[in-house]
Scaffold this motif. Sequence first.
Motif: not given
Length: 59
Positions: A1-10, A47-51, A55-56
């Motif tokens: 899973m890419s960071i972008e898709s993980h971020l969108a899911e979060l 918090d996870e979204i912000a990290r 990081g991205n």
Amino acid sequence: MSIESHLAELERRHEALSREIDQVTNHPSADTLELAAMKRRKLQLKDEIARLKVGNTVH
């Protein structure tokens, strides 16, 4: 899973949890312990979204 898709899911889960918290809050017999747990989870997601966003942008 890419960071972008993980971020969108979060972000999707954060919004869904926000709506659920609103519904529970408006219910007269809301369980305060359940509500507190939901709010903690929402904050953890935020918090996870912000990290991930920080990081991205570094890379």
